[in-house]
Structure formats: structure tokens, C-alpha cells
Design a protein around this motif. Structure first.
Motif, PDB file in Angstrom:
ATOM      1  N   THR A  84       0.891  -1.252  -0.161  1.00 32.98           N
ATOM      2  CA  THR A  84       0.148   0.077  -0.194  1.00 32.98           C
ATOM      3  C   THR A  84       1.004   1.162  -0.032  1.00 32.98           C
ATOM      4  O   THR A  84       0.131   2.342  -0.200  1.00 32.98           O
ATOM      5  N   ILE A  85       2.056   1.137   0.236  1.00 32.44           N
ATOM      6  CA  ILE A  85       3.250   2.147   0.071  1.00 32.44           C
ATOM      7  C   ILE A  85       4.108   2.107  -0.984  1.00 32.44           C
ATOM      8  O   ILE A  85       5.043   1.350  -0.848  1.00 32.44           O
ATOM      9  N   PRO A  86       3.672   2.210  -2.175  1.00 31.83           N
ATOM     10  CA  PRO A  86       4.539   2.069  -3.262  1.00 31.83           C
ATOM     11  C   PRO A  86       5.981   2.800  -3.195  1.00 31.83           C
ATOM     12  O   PRO A  86       6.764   2.292  -3.846  1.00 31.83           O
ATOM     13  N   GLU A  87       6.159   3.640  -2.554  1.00 35.23           N
ATOM     14  CA  GLU A  87       7.404   4.206  -2.593  1.00 35.23           C
ATOM     15  C   GLU A  87       8.451   3.471  -1.667  1.00 35.23           C
ATOM     16  O   GLU A  87       9.424   3.757  -1.995  1.00 35.23           O
ATOM     17  N   ILE A  88       7.930   2.441  -0.973  1.00 33.22           N
ATOM     18  CA  ILE A  88       8.894   1.669  -0.144  1.00 33.22           C
ATOM     19  C   ILE A  88       9.214   0.322  -1.070  1.00 33.22           C
ATOM     20  O   ILE A  88       8.508  -0.279  -1.477  1.00 33.22           O
ATOM     21  N   HIS A  89      10.304   0.457  -1.635  1.00 33.04           N
ATOM     22  CA  HIS A  89      10.964  -0.518  -2.631  1.00 33.04           C
ATOM     23  C   HIS A  89      11.498  -1.778  -1.897  1.00 33.04           C
ATOM     24  O   HIS A  89      11.441  -2.907  -2.476  1.00 33.04           O
ATOM     25  N   ILE A 137      16.175   6.556   0.084  1.00 29.51           N
ATOM     26  CA  ILE A 137      16.403   6.988   1.670  1.00 29.51           C
ATOM     27  C   ILE A 137      16.459   5.607   2.312  1.00 29.51           C
ATOM     28  O   ILE A 137      15.376   4.941   2.351  1.00 29.51           O
ATOM     29  N   ASN A 138      17.503   5.241   3.051  1.00 25.20           N
ATOM     30  CA  ASN A 138      17.582   4.111   4.002  1.00 25.20           C
ATOM     31  C   ASN A 138      17.370   4.568   5.323  1.00 25.20           C
ATOM     32  O   ASN A 138      17.687   5.410   6.028  1.00 25.20           O
ATOM     33  N   ASP A 154      15.387  -2.924   8.186  1.00 27.13           N
ATOM     34  CA  ASP A 154      15.878  -2.071   7.177  1.00 27.13           C
ATOM     35  C   ASP A 154      14.975  -1.840   5.829  1.00 27.13           C
ATOM     36  O   ASP A 154      14.737  -2.666   5.312  1.00 27.13           O
ATOM     37  N   PHE A 155      14.655  -0.636   5.973  1.00 27.77           N
ATOM     38  CA  PHE A 155      13.863   0.035   5.090  1.00 27.77           C
ATOM     39  C   PHE A 155      14.480   0.751   3.770  1.00 27.77           C
ATOM     40  O   PHE A 155      15.567   1.542   4.254  1.00 27.77           O
ATOM     41  N   ARG A 156      14.160   0.596   2.530  1.00 32.92           N
ATOM     42  CA  ARG A 156      14.739   1.370   1.304  1.00 32.92           C
ATOM     43  C   ARG A 156      13.493   2.162   0.642  1.00 32.92           C
ATOM     44  O   ARG A 156      12.621   1.386   0.371  1.00 32.92           O
ATOM     45  N   ARG A 157      13.391   3.403   0.800  1.00 30.94           N
ATOM     46  CA  ARG A 157      12.292   4.101   0.020  1.00 30.94           C
ATOM     47  C   ARG A 157      12.922   4.887  -1.140  1.00 30.94           C
ATOM     48  O   ARG A 157      13.665   5.738  -0.814  1.00 30.94           O
TER      49      ARG A 157
END
Length: 470
Positions: A84-89, A137-138, A154-157
Motif C-alpha cells: 500500500t506504500i509503493p514508495e517503499i521498494h 533513503i535508507n 531495514d527500509f529502503r524508500r
């Protein structure tokens, strides 16, 4: 670069004024636009980092139980909600173990696609935090369960949305910059015309006087400013020259009558007088034209600098006013911004007033010297101040040399004499020193000293230079 500078120097004054004003406005607008876009990018990045941190906190709490019970299926199900958050790859979950932080499960926005992800999660959480870039952005967030650190997520946006927003802003700013530049050009053209038109008119009148040798021509004054007063002075000088022409014509006719009377008795004297007449006419005409041309050249050269500085300060004040008005209209005007504008306005006003007063003083000095050279009236004047005015009218010639002029005189000394004759004599002495006393680019000194003999009510003016010759 040298050729470009030389070409700019050879441009007419109207083009220099336009180039100066427009370039100043464009540079200031570009700087402001760059700062605005950079601040917008930083603000958007900060907002994204804040939102990502909040998202990481929520997922850390939700996934803690699945990680604690080693339930990879539950953890992956929770991570799939990131769709639902397409910016988070990408999202990588690591659990603590004796070997370090090992990969527990992961998520990719394109995990169901036929192609594998371009940057898969490392098997072990790197010791050094991966730095963010302009593309993504990490963010690494710890996972706690019952107060114990059990792993990390660990998120990558992607920053694609921020880049798109910044590009849209840049396009809008470019459009505003284009129209602002066009408006600055129109305003510059208007004010340039106000300054340039009377000067061009004066130049055209001077050329007509020189070409037609008709001193009845008058320059048409367009305004009652300093340039308008210069026109009045110029026209007054032409009137004096015209009056002197009439007097010379009467004297010439009288001389012709006397010559005709003497022709019968002495033909040789008649030829000599004719030659003297011709020489006298040529010298008078040359002296009048040289004085007229030198005065106009000096005026145009000397008032250009203070006028240019004053206009530049006005342009700076205009840019600051437009920026402050824009901030006020947007509700973004701060106390520090207002203080900065007040400081800029005060400094610009001071510069404008100072340079306009300087131009007015120059015009007044040229006016007095021009009137005195065109008349032979006797009057009382301060000798020190009048010598300063004469030297001021010679500044264009002196500035091209390395010659220093020193004047030793009592500043309160006043005399009753013929200022026009004194002006002509001092001008001829200084010009003679510059032409015959010093070679090109040579250094030297010109000393002018005035002493007073109170008993005989006389003054002695001593002029000398250290050049070659007498």
C-alpha cells in the motif's frame, strides 16, 4: 574572456545599462530560485524521513512477535502490507544470533515480477549504515520484544515522488524566472530611456554645433533634474559664445575698414594684417571648439560613474522589495527577513543619495567653469575652491596619467578678478605639461603654490612641474 570583456566595453551606454540591470536581476532570481528549490528538496526529504521513521516504528512493533517466535510466514505477511506504500521498494528483517544479525525475511515491491530485484537484502546486516542518495533513503529501526533487542528492520524508500515534485517546482520557477527577466528588461528599457534620451540629445546638438558652426542652436531640456540644469548651463554657454561671435564679427568689420583705409598707403601692411586676421579667426574657432568638446566629454565621462552606481543600487533595492513583497504575500515574512530588507533599503538609499549628490556637485562645478570660460566678467570668488573646480574639469585628462597635482593655498583666500581668464590659463598650463612635459605612462608631479603680498594687495601664483623641457 578578454575578448568578451573588450566587446562589452565597446558597447553603447544604453546596452551596458540594459545588460547590467537584466544580468543583476537574472543572477539574483537564479540564486533565490536555487535556494528555494534546495530548501524545498530538504524540507520534502525531512518529511519523508519522518514518515518513514514512523512507518518503521509501527512495523517494528507489529513484527516483533513473529520474529520472536521465528514465524517467517507471519512476518512476510506483515511485510506484504507495504504494497500500500509503493514508495517503499525494499524491507529487510534481521534477527540477532550468535553469528550476528542474520536475514530473517524480506520484501520487495517487485517480488512477484519475473525479474529478480536489482539490490537484494544482504545475508548479514552490514556494520556500517548504508548512506542515502538522491534516488532513495535508507532507514534501520531496532525491533524489541518484552524490552529485549531481538533484531532490526531495514527500509529502503524511493525519492521518485520527491524528485517529481522538485522538477515540477523547478519548471514553475523557470517560468517565473523567464517572465521576471522579461519584466526587468521592460522596466530597464523604460528607465534607460529616461537617462539616455537627454544625453543623446545633448550629443546630437554638440555635433550639429561642431558641423554647422552655428551657435544659435539650443538643446531642448526634457526635465528639471541635474541633467536639465546641465542643459541650461550648456545653452547659456552657447549664448555666450554666440554673443562673442557677434562681437568678433563687429571687430572684424571694424578691422577691415581700418585695413581698407591703410591699403592705399602701405600694401605690405595690408597683406600682413590679412594674414593675422585669418590666423586669429582660426585660433578663436579652434579654442572655442576645443573648450566646448572638452567640457562635454568631461561631463559625460564624470557623471556616468555615480549615475551607474546609483542605478545599480536602485536595482538592488527593487529586487529586495520584490522578494520581501513576495514573502509577505505568502505569509512567510519573518522578523529577520524584515530587518534584512530594512538594512538593504537603508544601504541602497544611502548609496543612491550619495552618488546623486556627487553627480550634482560635478555638474555644478562644470557649470561654473563653463560659464566663466565663456564670459570675461570680473567677480569675487574663493581662489582655492575655484582651482579645485578647474582641476575637476580636467580630471578626464589627469586620470589617464600617473601625474599628481599638489595645490598649496590658503583655503580662505578670496580675490576679485577675472575667473574666466584664470581658468583658461590654468587649463593651458596643465594640458601643456601633460602633452609636452611627460612621456606616456611616466610618473610626475605638478605643484601649484599661491602666496599673498598683503602690503601691495597682490598674490603670486607659482606653477611648476618636474617633467622635461622648461
Amino acid at each position: 574572456m578578454t575578448r568578451i570583456i573588450q566587446r562589452v566595453r565597446n558597447l553603447p551606454i544604453r546596452h551596458k545599462l540594459t545588460l547590467t540591470f537584466v544580468c543583476t536581476c537574472v543572477i539574483m532570481l537564479i540564486i533565490n530560485a536555487g535556494i528555494f528549490i534546495w530548501l524545498g528538496w530538504q524540507s520534502g526529504k525531512t518529511r519523508i524521513e519522518h514518515d518513514l521513521s514512523a512507518t518503521a516504528g509501527i512495523f517494528s512493533e507489529n513484527i516483533a512477535a513473529a520474529l520472536s517466535f521465528n514465524d517467517e510466514t507471519a512476518a512476510r505477511s506483515l511485510l506484504n502490507s507495504l504494497k500500500t506504500i509503493p514508495e517503499i521498494h525494499r524491507a529487510c528483517v534481521y534477527r540477532n544470533s550468535a553469528e550476528g544479525q542474520l536475514l530473517f525475511t524480506d520484501y520487495y515491491i517487485d517480488s512477484d515480477a519475473s525479474q529478480p530485484p536489482l539490490m537484494p537484502c544482504p545475508a548479514v546486516l552490514p556494520l556500517a549504515k548504508e548512506s542515502s542518495s538522491t534516488r532513495y533513503i535508507n532507514l534501520i529501526s531496532p525491533i524489541h520484544f518484552d524490552g529485549e533487542l531481538i533484531g532490526y528492520i531495514d527500509f529502503r524508500r524511493s525519492t521518485h515522488d520527491l524528485s517529481a515534485s522538485t522538477q515540477a517546482t523547478a519548471r514553475s520557477v523557470a517560468i517565473v524566472l523567464f517572465f521576471s527577466t522579461f519584466l526587468a528588461y521592460l522596466i530597464t528599457a523604460f528607465f534607460r530611456q529616461l537617462i539616455e534620451s537627454p544625453i543623446q540629445n545633448l550629443v546630437q546638438v554638440t555635433k550639429r554645433v561642431a558641423e554647422e558652426n552655428d551657435f544659435s542652436i539650443r538643446a531642448e531640456k526634457q526635465a528639471n533634474d541635474e541633467i536639465g540644469r546641465l542643459f541650461d548651463s550648456f545653452n547659456g554657454m552657447l549664448s555666450q559664445v554666440q554673443l562673442r561671435d557677434v562681437e568678433l564679427l563687429h571687430a572684424h568689420k571694424e578691422l577691415e575698414n581700418r585695413v581698407q583705409e591703410a591699403e592705399a598707403s602701405n600694401a605690405k601692411i595690408n597683406r600682413t594684417l590679412a594674414q593675422l586676421q585669418e590666423t586669429q579667426e582660426q585660433l578663436v574657432q579652434q579654442e572655442k571648439m576645443a573648450s566646448l568638446g572638452g567640457l562635454v566629454a568631461g561631463v559625460a565621462h564624470e557623471i556616468n560613474t555615480p549615475l551607474g552606481v546609483g542605478v545599480t543600487a536602485a536595482s538592488t533595492l527593487q529586487s529586495a522589495s520584490e522578494e520581501t513583497a513576495s514573502l509577505y504575500a505568502d505569509g512567510k515574512l519573518t522578523n529577520s527577513g524584515l530587518k534584512k530588507y530594512i538594512s538593504t533599503a537603508t544601504q541602497s538609499s544611502t548609496i543612491i543619495l550619495k552618488n546623486l549628490n556627487r553627480a550634482a556637485d560635478l555638474i555644478q562645478s562644470f557649470k561654473q567653469v563653463a560659464v566663466d570660460q565663456a564670459s570675461s566678467e570680473i567677480r569675487r570668488f574663493n581662489l582655492a575652491e575655484y582651482l579645485d573646480e578647474i582641476l575637476l574639469s580636467l580630471r578626464p585628462q589627469l586620470k589617464k596619467t600617473a601625474i599628481n597635482v599638489h595645490v598649496d593655498i590658503d583655503k580662505s583666500l578670496e580675490i576679485t578678478s577675472y575667473p574666466g581668464a584664470l581658468s583658461q590659463i590654468m587649463t593651458n598650463l596643465v594640458i601643456n605639461s601633460l602633452i609636452h612635459g611627460f612621456s606616456d605612462n611616466s610618473e610626475g608631479d605638478i605643484n601649484i603654490a599661491v602666496s599673498v603680498n598683503h602690503e601691495d594687495q597682490e598674490i603670486e601664483l607659482c606653477y611648476k612641474d618636474n617633467g622635461c623641457g622648461m
